[in-house]
Design a protein around this motif. Structure first.
Motif, short mmCIF file in Angstrom:
data_model
loop_
_atom_site.label_atom_id
_atom_site.label_comp_id
_atom_site.label_asym_id
_atom_site.label_seq_id
_atom_site.Cartn_x
_atom_site.Cartn_y
_atom_site.Cartn_z
N ILE A 103 8.77 34.82 -73.92
CA ILE A 103 9.24 33.66 -73.18
C ILE A 103 8.05 32.88 -72.62
O ILE A 103 6.90 33.30 -72.75
N ASP A 104 8.33 31.74 -71.99
CA ASP A 104 7.28 30.91 -71.43
C ASP A 104 6.88 31.37 -70.03
O ASP A 104 7.60 32.13 -69.39
N GLU A 105 5.70 30.90 -69.57
CA GLU A 105 5.30 31.07 -68.19
C GLU A 105 5.13 29.69 -67.59
O GLU A 105 4.69 28.76 -68.27
N LEU A 106 5.47 29.54 -66.32
CA LEU A 106 5.23 28.27 -65.65
C LEU A 106 3.73 28.01 -65.63
O LEU A 106 2.94 28.91 -65.34
N TYR A 137 5.13 21.83 -58.83
CA TYR A 137 6.21 20.83 -58.81
C TYR A 137 7.50 21.44 -58.25
O TYR A 137 8.19 20.85 -57.43
N LEU A 138 7.81 22.68 -58.68
CA LEU A 138 9.03 23.35 -58.22
C LEU A 138 8.95 23.67 -56.73
O LEU A 138 9.97 23.68 -56.05
N ALA A 139 7.75 23.97 -56.23
CA ALA A 139 7.60 24.40 -54.84
C ALA A 139 7.45 23.22 -53.89
O ALA A 139 7.50 23.39 -52.67
N SER A 140 7.27 22.02 -54.40
CA SER A 140 7.00 20.88 -53.54
C SER A 140 8.29 20.18 -53.13
O SER A 140 9.32 20.32 -53.77
N TRP A 141 8.23 19.44 -52.03
CA TRP A 141 9.42 18.68 -51.61
C TRP A 141 9.12 17.19 -51.62
O TRP A 141 9.99 16.37 -51.35
N ASP A 142 7.89 16.79 -51.97
CA ASP A 142 7.54 15.37 -51.89
C ASP A 142 7.21 14.76 -53.25
O ASP A 142 6.72 13.67 -53.36
N GLU A 143 7.55 15.49 -54.31
CA GLU A 143 7.30 15.02 -55.68
C GLU A 143 8.54 14.29 -56.19
O GLU A 143 9.65 14.58 -55.80
N GLY A 144 8.31 13.32 -57.05
CA GLY A 144 9.43 12.77 -57.82
C GLY A 144 10.09 11.55 -57.22
O GLY A 144 10.89 10.91 -57.88
N THR A 145 9.77 11.21 -55.96
CA THR A 145 10.45 10.06 -55.34
C THR A 145 9.56 8.82 -55.41
O THR A 145 8.36 8.94 -55.22
#
Lengths: 278, 278, 278, 278
Positions: free
Chosen positions: D260-263, D270-278
């Motif tokens: 399988i894959d690894e992050l 990206y998964l741990a952040s709360w300020d990405e994507g906006t």
């Protein structure tokens, strides 16, 4: 009433003197019908034969749902292997093959189909199965399964080349009842079920009665048909008359308590007309 | 090249004077072939017709996988209804019907099949669908769905009796684009999609190109075939020659990058023999 | 009521002065809850938030059946591609991913799953899907599909690296509405749907109302809950109370006309006892 | 290491004097964990117990894929009944129930689910199964099956009320090995498999080794865990530590040859952040 054209084969070789005693025959399997058509093509067929296998109430059900369930049953009984997550290779996507493929899929296996016929291969692809040549499939099977299980649900024990397998092995042993383990020179192991004989017969109980009833109804009514019409039948392979086939489907539904619709007169007329709808 | 025998129907009624100008025709659909066979049976067919629909690369794929996906597509586009958990009634288990049934099942619906043919009904039962007369199915649909969606994936807008539906309704309105709502006297609501016209054409985009390519390859090669063989063709309905059909399957697999096996000489000999295996 | 924690993100960065005006929040998506837990872990969460996504009546249904159907819908609407026989790669086997995988399988695709989590990967294997690293999956997809379709059903347009894709391409064009074609240096073509935005929202209509009703019932009842209990809630991420979740499931079944059983007193006592059965 | 909390039940009743000799226990089944939680709730649990059943690598696999396949196996071995076309009623849609339901569906049965829990009932509906109260299901089963097969895949022989069945019967006989036939006053016949004992153990071989390996790995590592941590454990029911559970999933995938894959670091951030994507 023959299965695999084995009796008829003997009658046309070692027992030719008895050929004249036979009014007609019936044949139960795909393999048998293929062999009988070969006999007919060579002009050697000694009496008329009804190809019971070609009846829809036979091959659409017995070959598909019967072989499908009973083959899986034979594999599980002889190995108790978990099918979920297993790469399961089915050689051939005829009625038997697609029965086995859909049941293996229904038990959670990843199913790979190999074929020699483009039409059937295309159906298998569209049904969501991976299709590839056997040489590739064998390789993939190794990766996921690490040990390969070989089962035959075709005819006799000639469909798997057992002498070749035996000559490739450095060691063999009975891993479990009905399971022979072959250790290859590269250390991989191949498990042969039931000596390569039909796994659903040799390791399970064959098809359930609820599907054989239709095959045997075809046999019985085909026998009655050839007696009644003996005078007019030639030495050819005949299909089961459509009326017999349809009658069996109707009877089977009735025994299952399933009711269906009937065309109204208006609907029947619409279907039969060519000038409606424009 | 006809679809539903509509052009050929006009040629045999309003435009009979043009019949003589036509060398041959081809027909794309099940409905059309049924109508052409009616014409042939009445001795009225004016020129030879190739029943493209009967080619395996047509009806096994276009009718099943094409109609299956595009009908569901049309229903979702016009209603955005969730199919999971819905009781989905399919009238008829021919190639189109089984395509729609398997796709509705694949989207989580509980699928009920109605049939007038015992053989097809029995296959539907064995495939795990509930089979019952339409009168019962209509009742069950009501219980789970509370409002019924009516969609036609057959031919024209004559397969749902819209005038009868209209006369049963106390009120009608456009609930959404392509969705007409009929309120019945008992307060229940019935939604008719796309005026009862073929929902995959009227509310979606018809079959995907990846399946129509085979149907149109049949049309093109059938046209070439009738030109080349015009002299020897009678005024009958002919099947697409098996060689054309098989060639299309081979080409399609090649375009999809799928390789298959070839019989070895030994295997081909085994299949053609009648004296092997005993 | 937030979706993706986008409003809450702005409140915690550009609009910090408004944080004090907020009693509590609710969050609809998996992505949003992951981000809120990050905020909570950093000790920076400014008010209590109910993780609506964690309600069973939300993520077991909306994420699985809603995303499953609407993503497939978006792909078909934007491309009209035939899914049967297609190799369909799903990145991630969370609730959304397994919804998409089971619907793609239900439409006849050969589904490959990639994962970074061993537990989910193992479930995917047992469910009959092929599991492999993305680097391998991309290669297999090429072989069967020849041109690759890229669709995002996660969050925003950051999940596909579009700048990288653009820099790899020698040529781009709009192949069809919502479909951008990238020609790579090796001549292969990649089709990006809806600019990499959520394909079920951008190219279809989002989830059907029959599944959003449960998500929104959670939102509404969670809002009522935080108002009623404002005094006792801390600045943490809370689950929807189990009673609300169960009540929504009961109401939904009732609207679908589905009745279920109730435990008899005897059965309830048997389940609660530790001295029965031995 | 207990199964069904049977040993622990005896230790808490007939053998209380031995309670002090026990450091800790582990429990394999859903039924057992329910009973242990009842003991804990009553404040009577005499030592700490690890609920092995609650490990994901146990109940997501053993209960679902193991019980699913082996229950079907037991039914087929004891009856050789054809499942295709059969109405198959599954009581309960927990992990075992959904395993049995999906395998019965995979073998072509029409599956009806009964439930007492609204959430699980709703999932069953969305998965395409018919859901109804047992009283209705029993009736429908009769129509299609004409004779009813009763099998228990829960715990002991107390889940089917055999004394009641016996008192309703005018006649009983052994129809086949492991199959007892009860003739009711209305002439209908009910077939009880394996004396109402667990059909997958009593009539087949239990779960395949390929799924029990994970359950037993949990047992072994849980035993090691309680020894190592004996000092700090209270007399409560504990879950298997997540690290053990995840490690087993990783090991199992490795033995199956599935990568399988690894992050990547970027993805993990990206998964741990709360300020990405906006």
């Amino acid at each position: 009433m023959d299965d695999g054209a084995d009796v008829i084969g003997i009658l046309h070789s070692a027992r030719r003197e008895q050929l004249g005693d036979v009014i007609a025959g019936t044949e139960e399997t795909t393999t048998g019908v293929i062999r009988l058509r070969a006999l007919e093509r060579d002009g050697k067929l000694g009496f008329p034969v009804i190809a019971v296998n070609e009846a829809k109430t036979k091959h659409l059900f017995d070959n598909r749902y019967g072989t499908g369930q009973s083959t899986i049953d034979g594999i599980i009984r002889s190995t108790n292997v978990l099918l979920a997550g297993r790469t399961f290779v089915v050689a051939g996507y005829g009625w038997c093959g697609r029965g086995v493929a859909m049941r293996a899929k229904g038990l959670g296996a990843h199913v790979v189909v190999t074929e020699v016929d483009a039409m059937k291969a295309l159906e298998a692809v569209m049904d969501g199965f991976q299709v590839m040549p056997m040489a590739e499939a064998a390789e993939i099977g190794d990766v996921f399964v690490t040990a390969t299980i070989l089962a035959n649900t075709g005819h006799f024990n000639v469909e798997i080349d057992i002498p070749a397998l035996r000559s490739l092995a450095t060691e063999t042993r009975e891993a479990r009842q009905l399971v022979e383990e072959f250790t290859l020179t590269n250390g991989r192991k191949v498990y042969l079920l039931a000596e390569g004989r039909l796994v659903n017969l040799a390791a399970a109980e064959g098809h359930p009665a609820q599907v054989m009833d239709m095959s045997f109804a075809n046999q019985a009514l085909a026998a009655e048909h050839v007696i009644t019409n003996a005078a007019s039948l030639e030495r050819r392979v005949y299909d089961v008359p459509k009326e017999i086939d349809d009658e069996i489907a109707r009877l089977k539904l009735a025994t299952m308590g399933v009711a269906i619709d009937e065309l109204t007169e208006e609907q029947a007329a619409y279907l039969a007309s060519w000038d409606e709808g424009t």
